[in-house]
Write an enzyme that holds these catalytic residues in place. Structure first.
Site, mmCIF file in Angstrom:
data_model
loop_
_atom_site.group_PDB
_atom_site.id
_atom_site.type_symbol
_atom_site.label_atom_id
_atom_site.label_comp_id
_atom_site.label_asym_id
_atom_site.label_seq_id
_atom_site.Cartn_x
_atom_site.Cartn_y
_atom_site.Cartn_z
ATOM 1 N N ARG A 86 38.966 11.357 36.597
ATOM 2 C CA ARG A 86 40.125 12.230 36.344
ATOM 3 C C ARG A 86 41.371 11.411 36.031
ATOM 4 O O ARG A 86 42.169 11.795 35.172
ATOM 5 C CB ARG A 86 40.352 13.145 37.549
ATOM 6 C CG ARG A 86 41.380 14.230 37.294
ATOM 7 C CD ARG A 86 41.419 15.240 38.398
ATOM 8 N NE ARG A 86 41.853 14.659 39.662
ATOM 9 C CZ ARG A 86 41.788 15.273 40.843
ATOM 10 N NH1 ARG A 86 41.290 16.498 40.925
ATOM 11 N NH2 ARG A 86 42.206 14.689 41.940
ATOM 12 N N LYS A 189 46.418 15.270 36.241
ATOM 13 C CA LYS A 189 47.214 15.030 37.450
ATOM 14 C C LYS A 189 48.457 14.208 37.097
ATOM 15 O O LYS A 189 48.636 13.065 37.544
ATOM 16 C CB LYS A 189 46.362 14.360 38.531
ATOM 17 C CG LYS A 189 46.825 14.694 39.930
ATOM 18 C CD LYS A 189 45.736 14.465 40.943
ATOM 19 C CE LYS A 189 46.250 14.490 42.362
ATOM 20 N NZ LYS A 189 46.869 15.747 42.780
ATOM 21 N N GLU A 225 46.117 28.524 39.973
ATOM 22 C CA GLU A 225 45.902 27.772 41.210
ATOM 23 C C GLU A 225 47.165 27.775 42.042
ATOM 24 O O GLU A 225 48.193 28.317 41.639
ATOM 25 C CB GLU A 225 45.448 26.345 40.902
ATOM 26 C CG GLU A 225 46.468 25.514 40.152
ATOM 27 C CD GLU A 225 46.008 24.069 39.971
ATOM 28 O OE1 GLU A 225 45.345 23.525 40.875
ATOM 29 O OE2 GLU A 225 46.343 23.474 38.924
HETATM 30 N N1 PLP Z 1 45.389 21.440 42.271
HETATM 31 C C1 PLP Z 1 46.490 20.697 42.386
HETATM 32 C C2 PLP Z 1 47.690 21.103 41.620
HETATM 33 C C3 PLP Z 1 46.486 19.554 43.194
HETATM 34 O O1 PLP Z 1 47.574 18.805 43.331
HETATM 35 C C4 PLP Z 1 45.318 19.214 43.898
HETATM 36 C C5 PLP Z 1 45.278 18.020 44.723
HETATM 37 O O2 PLP Z 1 44.837 16.994 44.344
HETATM 38 C C6 PLP Z 1 44.195 20.023 43.752
HETATM 39 C C7 PLP Z 1 44.273 21.132 42.947
HETATM 40 C C8 PLP Z 1 42.927 19.690 44.458
HETATM 41 O O3 PLP Z 1 42.246 18.657 43.816
HETATM 42 P P1 PLP Z 1 41.310 17.684 44.626
HETATM 43 O O4 PLP Z 1 40.321 18.542 45.310
HETATM 44 O O5 PLP Z 1 40.681 16.820 43.594
HETATM 45 O O6 PLP Z 1 42.169 16.950 45.567
HETATM 46 C C1 COI Z 2 46.024 15.968 47.014
HETATM 47 O O1 COI Z 2 45.509 16.939 47.553
HETATM 48 O O2 COI Z 2 45.524 14.842 47.081
HETATM 49 C C2 COI Z 2 47.266 16.072 46.238
HETATM 50 O O3 COI Z 2 47.490 15.247 45.430
HETATM 51 C C3 COI Z 2 48.217 17.160 46.502
HETATM 52 C C4 COI Z 2 49.595 16.614 46.765
HETATM 53 C C5 COI Z 2 50.631 17.606 46.394
HETATM 54 C C6 COI Z 2 49.734 16.192 48.202
#
Ligand code: PLP
Ligand code: COI
Length: 349
Positions: A86, A189, A225
């Site tokens: 990612r 991200k 989301e």
């Molecule tokens: N959506 C957003 C906007 C996020 O910042 C995060 C955190 O990383 C997620 C979803 C969840 O992604 P992940 O499960 O890869 O941490």
């Molecule tokens: C995560 O869940 O790792 C994120 O990056 C979310 C962040 C806003 C703390």
């Protein structure tokens, strides 16, 4: 940098989600088309040129991962390959160089190893949050990509993101602001997405919610989301559904949960657009999921001027989300068999 095996004297059960400075962080520099080997550094400070594109044009991105201690004392990462993938997808979208997986993983492992004393012990409920980041540095004024980049990894021991208890029920407020345009950067991200969301989070918190829930920007109809997590829903008719959208972050946690749901829940598993107003009456349980959030049951949602409550009037976690949480966290903590080979052991010595 010698690894100390003596754990820090912290109240692991009460860490909150905040930055704590640890001994070491990893840094590698991209210059003249190549990455340096990278090394551990003592200082948490980054010195960048005032013309750096990361400062002006937000040419930067980050990742979020966790290391956890298993019952037999191993330190486990969860699907680091997906975070690397990612980060490279985001890098490509923002015209930044790819960080090779070998460099990404080495940076993460070296940082975790050097900070072993900060990795919360098994049973504490806490974890070591890992923040890899890629920033465009060097001198630039015009709107064009940087010619130098820094890949950095730092860590901080953390507790639950939302509240002090493991499975605290949260609330979300549908935002009047959009997070991401259909062909924008929502699926990446990029830090800029989060700056744009700060005001939405503030407004949601003024309504008493933990954070904002975004609808799709084109029609303001379908769930996208939450501000820092993806959404999953257990619906009437024995269905387990997650919103499909090209403007949301492809959450590692959500993708893992959907796989576990297929494998272990006796439910129909669907990845499709969810029309919030039409379908909210069918919601039995809702949750937000992500690395920081883990799995947070959503007790109520603010929509069009009213609160909509789910399982148990938002008092407690429902049976489906409890099961999904146990499945996921059991694997992440090394308590249950890792049939999908998702965990990665960080060798400490
Ligand atoms: N959506 C957003 C906007 C996020 O910042 C995060 C955190 O990383 C997620 C979803 C969840 O992604 P992940 O499960 O890869 O941490
Ligand atoms: C995560 O869940 O790792 C994120 O990056 C979310 C962040 C806003 C703390």
């Amino acid at each position: 940098m010698a690894t100390s095996m003596v754990k820090k004297d912290l109240n692991w059960a009460d860490l909150g989600f905040k930055y704590r400075q640890t001994e070491a962080r990893f840094s590698a520099i991209y210059k003249n088309g190549a990455w340096s080997t990278g090394a551990l550094l003592d200082s948490p400070m980054i010195s960048v040129h005032e013309g750096a594109p990361t400062l002006h044009y937000a040419q930067q991105c980050f990742e979020g991962m966790k290391a956890q201690t298993s019952p037999d004392g191993r330190v486990l990462l969860f699907r680091p390959d997906l975070n690397s993938e990612r980060m490279n997808q985001t890098a490509a979208r923002l015209l930044m160089p790819e960080v090779p997986y070998e460099l990404f993983l080495r940076g993460v492992e070296e940082t975790v190893r050097a900070n072993y004393s900060w990795v919360p012990p098994y049973g504490s409920g806490a974890s070591l949050y890992i923040r890899p980041m890629l920033i465009g540095v060097g001198e630039n004024l015009g709107l064009r990509p940087a010619n130098e980049y820094e890949f950095r990894v730092f860590v901080s021991p953390v507790g639950p993101y939302y509240k002090s208890a493991g499975l605290a029920v949260i609330s979300l407020a549908v935002s009047d602001y959009d997070r991401a345009a259909p062909n924008g950067t929502g699926a990446y991200k990029a830090g800029a997405n989060y700056a744009g969301g700060l005001l939405a989070t503030k407004k949601a918190q003024e309504l008493g919610a933990n954070e904002a829930l975004y609808l799709d920007a084109a029609k303001r109809t379908y769930i996208d989301e939450a501000g820092s997590a993806n959404i999953i829903v257990a619906m009437k008719g024995n269905r387990f559904v997650t919103p499909k959208s090209n403007a949301i972050l492809p959450s590692v946690t959500r993708r893992s949960i959907m796989t576990l749901a297929e494998q272990h829940l006796n439910m129909q598993v669907e990845d499709r657009p969810i029309d919030l107003r039409k379908e909210i009456g069918d919601f039995e349980e809702m949750a937000a999921c992500g690395t920081a959030a883990v799995l947070a049951p959503v007790g109520k949602v603010w929509l069009d001027g009213a609160w909509h409550h789910f399982h148990d009037n938002g008092q407690s976690v429902g049976p489906v989300m409890q099961k999904v949480y146990d499945l996921l966290v059991g694997i992440q903590r090394g308590e249950s068999p890792d049939e999908n080979h998702w965990t990665h052991v960080v060798k400490i010595d």
